[in-house]
Design a protein around this motif. Sequence first.
Motif, PDB file in Angstrom:
ATOM      1  N   LEU A 130      34.814  62.930   3.364  1.00 31.79           N
ATOM      2  CA  LEU A 130      35.072  62.926   4.799  1.00 31.79           C
ATOM      3  C   LEU A 130      36.012  61.782   5.140  1.00 31.79           C
ATOM      4  N   PRO A 131      36.747  61.866   6.244  1.00 35.33           N
ATOM      5  CA  PRO A 131      37.593  60.740   6.662  1.00 35.33           C
ATOM      6  C   PRO A 131      36.765  59.458   6.823  1.00 35.33           C
ATOM      7  N   GLY A 132      37.315  58.363   6.335  1.00 32.99           N
ATOM      8  CA  GLY A 132      36.642  57.068   6.438  1.00 32.99           C
ATOM      9  C   GLY A 132      35.921  56.643   5.180  1.00 32.99           C
ATOM     10  N   ALA A 133      35.709  57.560   4.234  1.00 33.44           N
ATOM     11  CA  ALA A 133      35.043  57.206   2.986  1.00 33.44           C
ATOM     12  C   ALA A 133      35.980  56.360   2.126  1.00 33.44           C
ATOM     13  N   ALA A 134      35.409  55.318   1.496  1.00 40.18           N
ATOM     14  CA  ALA A 134      36.193  54.416   0.655  1.00 40.18           C
ATOM     15  C   ALA A 134      35.822  54.594  -0.808  1.00 40.18           C
ATOM     16  N   GLU A 135      36.774  54.281  -1.698  1.00 43.31           N
ATOM     17  CA  GLU A 135      36.536  54.403  -3.132  1.00 43.31           C
ATOM     18  C   GLU A 135      35.920  53.127  -3.708  1.00 43.31           C
ATOM     19  N   TRP A 136      36.428  51.969  -3.290  1.00 41.79           N
ATOM     20  CA  TRP A 136      35.974  50.680  -3.805  1.00 41.79           C
ATOM     21  C   TRP A 136      35.639  49.751  -2.652  1.00 41.79           C
ATOM     22  N   GLN A 137      34.838  48.716  -2.959  1.00 36.80           N
ATOM     23  CA  GLN A 137      34.613  47.610  -2.017  1.00 36.80           C
ATOM     24  C   GLN A 137      34.629  46.288  -2.757  1.00 36.80           C
ATOM     25  N   LEU A 138      35.401  45.338  -2.233  1.00 34.92           N
ATOM     26  CA  LEU A 138      35.407  43.956  -2.712  1.00 34.92           C
ATOM     27  C   LEU A 138      34.675  43.112  -1.686  1.00 34.92           C
ATOM     28  N   ARG A 139      33.676  42.352  -2.151  1.00 31.84           N
ATOM     29  CA  ARG A 139      32.850  41.547  -1.242  1.00 31.84           C
ATOM     30  C   ARG A 139      32.989  40.069  -1.593  1.00 31.84           C
ATOM     31  N   ILE A 140      33.374  39.262  -0.612  1.00 35.14           N
ATOM     32  CA  ILE A 140      33.517  37.811  -0.775  1.00 35.14           C
ATOM     33  C   ILE A 140      32.641  37.142   0.269  1.00 35.14           C
ATOM     34  N   GLN A 141      31.803  36.199  -0.168  1.00 35.93           N
ATOM     35  CA  GLN A 141      30.865  35.581   0.774  1.00 35.93           C
ATOM     36  C   GLN A 141      30.786  34.074   0.583  1.00 35.93           C
ATOM     37  N   LEU A 142      30.701  33.380   1.711  1.00 33.62           N
ATOM     38  CA  LEU A 142      30.425  31.946   1.719  1.00 33.62           C
ATOM     39  C   LEU A 142      29.317  31.708   2.730  1.00 33.62           C
ATOM     40  N   SER A 143      28.210  31.114   2.254  1.00 29.97           N
ATOM     41  CA  SER A 143      27.054  30.872   3.112  1.00 29.97           C
ATOM     42  C   SER A 143      26.827  29.378   3.277  1.00 29.97           C
ATOM     43  N   PHE A 144      26.571  28.970   4.502  1.00 32.76           N
ATOM     44  CA  PHE A 144      26.164  27.600   4.803  1.00 32.76           C
ATOM     45  C   PHE A 144      24.637  27.549   4.778  1.00 32.76           C
ATOM     46  N   LEU A 145      24.073  26.633   3.979  1.00 35.15           N
ATOM     47  CA  LEU A 145      22.635  26.588   3.733  1.00 35.15           C
ATOM     48  C   LEU A 145      22.031  25.334   4.356  1.00 35.15           C
ATOM     49  N   PHE A 146      20.880  25.515   5.021  1.00 34.16           N
ATOM     50  CA  PHE A 146      20.182  24.416   5.681  1.00 34.16           C
ATOM     51  C   PHE A 146      18.702  24.488   5.302  1.00 34.16           C
ATOM     52  N   PRO A 147      18.326  23.882   4.159  1.00 35.82           N
ATOM     53  CA  PRO A 147      16.915  23.935   3.724  1.00 35.82           C
ATOM     54  C   PRO A 147      15.992  23.281   4.750  1.00 35.82           C
ATOM     55  N   LEU A 160      14.585  28.125   4.382  1.00 34.93           N
ATOM     56  CA  LEU A 160      16.039  27.999   4.424  1.00 34.93           C
ATOM     57  C   LEU A 160      16.613  28.737   5.628  1.00 34.93           C
ATOM     58  N   ILE A 161      17.460  28.033   6.378  1.00 37.70           N
ATOM     59  CA  ILE A 161      18.317  28.680   7.363  1.00 37.70           C
ATOM     60  C   ILE A 161      19.646  28.964   6.679  1.00 37.70           C
ATOM     61  N   SER A 162      20.169  30.168   6.865  1.00 35.15           N
ATOM     62  CA  SER A 162      21.417  30.562   6.214  1.00 35.15           C
ATOM     63  C   SER A 162      22.388  31.113   7.242  1.00 35.15           C
ATOM     64  N   VAL A 163      23.664  30.736   7.102  1.00 32.15           N
ATOM     65  CA  VAL A 163      24.715  31.286   7.961  1.00 32.15           C
ATOM     66  C   VAL A 163      25.821  31.817   7.046  1.00 32.15           C
ATOM     67  N   PRO A 164      25.680  33.055   6.588  1.00 36.66           N
ATOM     68  CA  PRO A 164      26.703  33.638   5.717  1.00 36.66           C
ATOM     69  C   PRO A 164      27.895  34.177   6.495  1.00 36.66           C
ATOM     70  N   LEU A 165      29.069  34.013   5.910  1.00 30.23           N
ATOM     71  CA  LEU A 165      30.290  34.676   6.342  1.00 30.23           C
ATOM     72  C   LEU A 165      30.677  35.605   5.199  1.00 30.23           C
ATOM     73  N   GLN A 166      30.588  36.899   5.433  1.00 29.80           N
ATOM     74  CA  GLN A 166      30.768  37.882   4.368  1.00 29.80           C
ATOM     75  C   GLN A 166      31.920  38.813   4.718  1.00 29.80           C
ATOM     76  N   ASP A 167      32.937  38.828   3.851  1.00 28.25           N
ATOM     77  CA  ASP A 167      34.092  39.686   4.075  1.00 28.25           C
ATOM     78  C   ASP A 167      34.049  40.856   3.099  1.00 28.25           C
ATOM     79  N   ASN A 168      34.071  42.073   3.643  1.00 31.99           N
ATOM     80  CA  ASN A 168      34.040  43.297   2.846  1.00 31.99           C
ATOM     81  C   ASN A 168      35.364  44.023   3.008  1.00 31.99           C
ATOM     82  N   VAL A 169      36.073  44.200   1.887  1.00 31.52           N
ATOM     83  CA  VAL A 169      37.357  44.895   1.883  1.00 31.52           C
ATOM     84  C   VAL A 169      37.150  46.255   1.229  1.00 31.52           C
ATOM     85  N   ASP A 170      37.255  47.328   2.019  1.00 31.08           N
ATOM     86  CA  ASP A 170      37.117  48.692   1.511  1.00 31.08           C
ATOM     87  C   ASP A 170      38.492  49.222   1.122  1.00 31.08           C
TER      88      ASP A 170
END
Length: 271
Positions: A249-266, A39-49
């Motif tokens: 430390l500055p930059g540390a996040a409490e939560w993360q929401l992850r949304i992903q859409l991958s294009f699949l090419f078997p 499988l070739i995969s092309v994921p687009l993954q959005d991470n919201v901290d």
Amino acid sequence: MWVLLPGLVFAADTKPPAEEGQDHQQDLAKAVQNPVAALISVPLQDNVDLGVEPGDRVRNTLNIQPVVPLPLTRDFNVITRVILPILYQPDLGDGEGGTFGLGDTSATFFLAPKKPGALIWGIGPAFLLPTATNEVLGTGKWSVGPSVVALIQPEPWSIGVLANNVFSVFGGDDRATVNQLLLQYFVSYNLPKGWYLTSAPLLTANWEAPSGEKWTVPFGLGAGKVFTVGKQALNGSVSAYYNAIRPDLPGAAEWQLRIQLSFLFPLKKKH
């Protein structure tokens, strides 16, 4: 399923999916969780901290992470995996604004057997390239280190782990030394019609940070589905993670929401 992992799918001589219907979805759902699938995969993954300190701010990272398997020998493939992050980093001082641009690019090259046994594995080098368009979005260092992935797939589960540790080798003398671990365990439970439940938190350790502030350890879960639009196979998922252990430390996040859409090419099996 990977995040990094969502997006890490390799090539092997596995059973090709059925042309259509539920069997197709089930086979693809299993393949996207398999580090050596055809499988070739092309994921687009959005991470919201969420809850980024100081000031309870929001950070967004869109990862574009194509994975392409390449034949090396009769018995082995090389799996190329690149992660290109596009970031919005909120100001970590008293400001209300932020910085938008390209972050550091990571590239991994896994050597993996074409016909794995019950334990599926890959090993190779990982690179971190200083491609950030602003110094607050990257390390300013060229870094390299080892990476490994291992996986088993007893029906209806996929269970595995991916790890790498990169060390800075050269770069700006005014930038901090890089010595960081990435560890991602992943557990997926496959359901009918291409649905699955998954947990793939990303644990990190910054070995250069002060004592007691090195680790970020999240816990959480999500759900996804393999489906088709026209003739295009896709894999969509949503998950949420709480950083139960995080540096004060500055930059540390409490939560993360992850949304992903991958294009699949078997890839079709060669006879």
